[in-house]
Design a protein around this motif. Structure first.
Motif, short mmCIF file in Angstrom:
data_model
loop_
_atom_site.label_atom_id
_atom_site.label_comp_id
_atom_site.label_asym_id
_atom_site.label_seq_id
_atom_site.Cartn_x
_atom_site.Cartn_y
_atom_site.Cartn_z
N GLU A 1 -7.87 -15.01 -30.43
CA GLU A 1 -8.10 -13.56 -30.47
C GLU A 1 -8.23 -13.18 -31.94
O GLU A 1 -7.42 -13.59 -32.77
N GLU A 2 -9.27 -12.41 -32.24
CA GLU A 2 -9.66 -12.30 -33.65
C GLU A 2 -8.58 -11.74 -34.57
O GLU A 2 -8.46 -12.19 -35.72
N THR A 3 -7.77 -10.80 -34.10
CA THR A 3 -6.77 -10.24 -35.02
C THR A 3 -5.56 -11.18 -35.17
O THR A 3 -4.96 -11.25 -36.25
N ALA A 4 -5.24 -11.92 -34.09
CA ALA A 4 -4.17 -12.92 -34.22
C ALA A 4 -4.64 -14.03 -35.17
O ALA A 4 -3.84 -14.56 -35.96
N MET A 5 -5.93 -14.35 -35.09
CA MET A 5 -6.49 -15.37 -36.00
C MET A 5 -6.37 -14.92 -37.45
O MET A 5 -5.99 -15.71 -38.34
N ILE A 6 -6.66 -13.65 -37.68
CA ILE A 6 -6.58 -13.14 -39.06
C ILE A 6 -5.12 -13.18 -39.55
O ILE A 6 -4.84 -13.58 -40.68
N GLU A 7 -4.19 -12.79 -38.67
CA GLU A 7 -2.77 -12.89 -39.03
C GLU A 7 -2.43 -14.33 -39.41
O GLU A 7 -1.76 -14.59 -40.42
N SER A 8 -2.88 -15.26 -38.58
CA SER A 8 -2.58 -16.68 -38.83
C SER A 8 -3.19 -17.14 -40.16
O SER A 8 -2.55 -17.85 -40.95
N LEU A 9 -4.42 -16.69 -40.43
CA LEU A 9 -5.07 -17.07 -41.70
C LEU A 9 -4.32 -16.51 -42.90
O LEU A 9 -4.34 -17.09 -43.99
N GLU A 10 -3.68 -15.37 -42.69
CA GLU A 10 -2.92 -14.77 -43.80
C GLU A 10 -1.55 -15.42 -43.96
O GLU A 10 -0.74 -15.00 -44.79
N GLY A 11 -1.25 -16.39 -43.09
CA GLY A 11 0.02 -17.10 -43.21
C GLY A 11 1.14 -16.50 -42.39
O GLY A 11 2.30 -16.90 -42.53
N HIS A 12 0.79 -15.56 -41.50
CA HIS A 12 1.82 -14.94 -40.65
C HIS A 12 1.81 -15.61 -39.27
O HIS A 12 0.92 -16.38 -38.94
N ARG A 13 2.81 -15.21 -38.48
CA ARG A 13 2.84 -15.65 -37.08
C ARG A 13 1.58 -15.11 -36.38
O ARG A 13 1.18 -13.96 -36.61
N GLY A 14 0.96 -15.94 -35.56
CA GLY A 14 -0.32 -15.54 -34.94
C GLY A 14 -0.12 -14.59 -33.78
O GLY A 14 -0.07 -15.00 -32.63
N GLU A 15 -0.01 -13.30 -34.09
CA GLU A 15 0.16 -12.28 -33.05
C GLU A 15 -0.95 -11.25 -33.19
O GLU A 15 -1.27 -10.82 -34.31
N PRO A 16 -1.53 -10.81 -32.06
CA PRO A 16 -2.59 -9.80 -32.13
C PRO A 16 -2.10 -8.52 -32.79
O PRO A 16 -0.94 -8.13 -32.65
N ARG A 17 -3.03 -7.87 -33.51
CA ARG A 17 -2.72 -6.58 -34.14
C ARG A 17 -3.10 -5.45 -33.19
O ARG A 17 -3.90 -5.65 -32.27
N ASN A 18 -2.59 -4.27 -33.49
CA ASN A 18 -3.09 -3.09 -32.79
C ASN A 18 -4.52 -2.84 -33.25
O ASN A 18 -4.85 -3.01 -34.42
N ARG A 19 -5.37 -2.42 -32.31
CA ARG A 19 -6.76 -2.08 -32.66
C ARG A 19 -7.07 -0.72 -32.07
O ARG A 19 -6.79 -0.53 -30.86
N PRO A 20 -7.66 0.25 -32.78
CA PRO A 20 -8.05 0.18 -34.18
C PRO A 20 -6.81 0.14 -35.11
O PRO A 20 -5.73 0.48 -34.63
N PRO A 21 -7.06 -0.21 -36.40
CA PRO A 21 -8.35 -0.50 -37.01
C PRO A 21 -8.90 -1.87 -36.58
O PRO A 21 -8.12 -2.77 -36.26
N PHE A 22 -10.20 -1.99 -36.59
CA PHE A 22 -10.87 -3.22 -36.22
C PHE A 22 -11.15 -4.06 -37.48
O PHE A 22 -11.23 -3.50 -38.58
N PRO A 23 -11.33 -5.38 -37.28
CA PRO A 23 -11.58 -6.23 -38.46
C PRO A 23 -12.78 -5.78 -39.29
O PRO A 23 -12.79 -6.01 -40.50
N ILE A 24 -13.76 -5.14 -38.68
CA ILE A 24 -14.94 -4.75 -39.48
C ILE A 24 -14.57 -3.80 -40.63
O ILE A 24 -15.29 -3.73 -41.62
#
Ligand SMILES: Cc1cc2nc3c(=O)[nH]c(=O)nc-3n(C[C@H](O)[C@H](O)[C@H](O)COP(=O)(O)O)c2cc1C
Ligand code: SF4
Length: 406
Positions: free
Chosen positions: A164-187
């Protein structure tokens, strides 16, 4: 229509690496966006969001640092088409990322690679190295002053939710891979809070084909709302499992004929998160406007117990729930318990109806697509295989009860 044993006959094999990028560099970024828009390309990762719309929103967002992320997590059960693309056509994927970067104005890309595909990393790194040598990545790409882009590969750690794209971004930032609230969207608020586009492996590869062959060519395949060609990962009870290229909108019956699975009793389309389609509906189309899929098709022969199938998927979701929100964390194990009771013949009709209600609540109240999709298999099996299901309830299956379940 092509099987995996002959990836040389997939459309991707006819595209010369570099040709899509050259075509893109010959145009202004806005013109490239128009071409992608005219093709009607929708994301191949499952949700089918229009690619040009996502890219145009990210392009419009101000700010200097933007990012392009390739979602190579491919964790959906029954999906393996991205593995084939990464193995044989990685050049096209990195090239599509480079085109996306030019359109939105990014200089850095990341491929988030499924941990089970670690063995592919040396191959992918060597493709990146040779693209750098050919000046298709790095500074002043293809001799264009100021055109700069490069890609890093980051490994996942085996969590399905990190697809899931926001969990992926969390994981890339070095955090636990959990989905974010949307909005805001990654764009607008993506990786490190910067505008980011996340696209599936296959989406990037099709962008290159569209630029090399033209949007009209792509649009000449598929349906009005689901244009183009698509790769499907076909597994299960058929004679010819594998990765196939079909036009969007192909019927399930036609696909089953190609893979020699005509005797199927049901197919699960879209992996564990998708829908279970019974034989009576095999005339339905694999398209965003009908049966939507990221590409997974699992064939079930007549001997399969559909409750075993549902149990297997629910066990998967119990394991993979990140536990962040209550409906999914508490609700999915309840659904699994109910299915286990059903299998033992200990579930009453009233409880089965409660389970279906709970499933609908999860679809509405879960925070991300994992919890929202977890009840799909149970609900579609209850709706479509009533004889098989109601015969297992501890209570009576009257016509009235059958109707009220659906
Ligand atoms: C639980 C979950 C898992 C997902 N896994 C993947 C995945 O493995 N690959 C993928 O491309 N998209 C996956 N997605 C969808 C992504 O969030 C996102 O929509 C997609 O990468 C966007 O790319 P596209 O527009 O090119 O399809 C997943 C979504 C959810 C909710
Ligand atoms: S739905 Fe499940 S996976 Fe998604 S945030 Fe909630 S607990 Fe996590």
């Amino acid at each position: 229509m092509t099987s995996p044993t002959r990836t040389s006959s997939l459309t991707f094999s006819s595209i010369t690496p570099g040709s899509g990028l050259q075509a893109a560099l010959a145009k202004e970024p806005a013109e490239v966006l128009v071409q992608v828009g005219r093709s009607g390309l929708r994301g191949r990762g499952g949700a089918g969001f229009p690619t040009s719309l996502k890219w145009s929103l990210a392009a419009e967002t101000g700010g200097e640092k933007k990012y392009v992320i390739c979602n190579a997590d491919e964790g959906e059960p029954g999906t393996f088409k991205d593995r084939v693309i990464l193995t044989d056509f990685a050049d096209l994927v990195f090239e599509g990322m480079t085109v996306g970067a030019r359109v939105i104005g990014a200089q850095r890309g990341i491929m988030y690679l499924r941990s089970e595909y670690t063995y592919l990393r040396p191959h992918l790194e060597s493709v990146l190295a040779s693209r750098r040598e050919m000046n298709l990545l790095g500074k002043n790409i293809a001799g264009r002053e100021g055109c700069e882009f490069d890609v890093n590969i980051c490994m996942g750690s085996g969590a399905y939710v990190c697809g899931e794209e926001t969990a992926m971004i969390e994981s890339l930032e070095g955090h636990r891979g959990e989905p974010r609230n949307r909005p805001p969207f990654p764009i607008d608020t993506g990786y490190l809070g910067r505008p980011t586009i996340v696209n599936n492996v296959e989406t990037f590869a099709w962008v290159v084909c569209i630029l090399a062959r033209g949007p009209e060519w792509f649009k000449s395949h598929g349906t009005d709302k689901s244009s183009g060609l698509k790769l499907f990962s076909v597994s299960g009870d058929c004679e010819l499992p594998g990765v196939y290229e079909f036009p969007m909108g192909i019927t399930i019956a036609k696909l089953l004929k190609e893979v020699k699975g005509e005797g199927a009793k049901a197919v699960q389309v879209g992996g564990a998160s998708g829908q279970c389609i019974p034989a009576s509906q095999f005339d339905r189309a694999l398209a965003f406007e009908d049966v939507s899929t990221g590409g997974s098709v699992i064939v079930f022969g007549p001997h399969r117990d559909m409750l075993d199938v549902v149990e297997n998927f629910l066990e998967f979701f119990v394991d993979e729930s990140c536990g962040q929100c209550t409906p999914c964390r508490e609700g999915v194990p309840k659904l699994l318990e109910g299915v286990e009771l059903l299998k033992q013949g200990k579930c009453s009709m009233a409880y089965l109806k409660e389970l279906c209600g709970l499933g609908e609540t999860l679809q509405l109240a879960s925070k991300c697509g994992l919890g929202q999709a977890a009840p799909n298999a149970l609900l579609s099996v209850v709706a479509n295989f009533q004889d098989e299901i109601l015969g297992r309830t501890n209570g009576r299956k009257t016509k009235h009860a059958t109707r009220s379940l659906t």
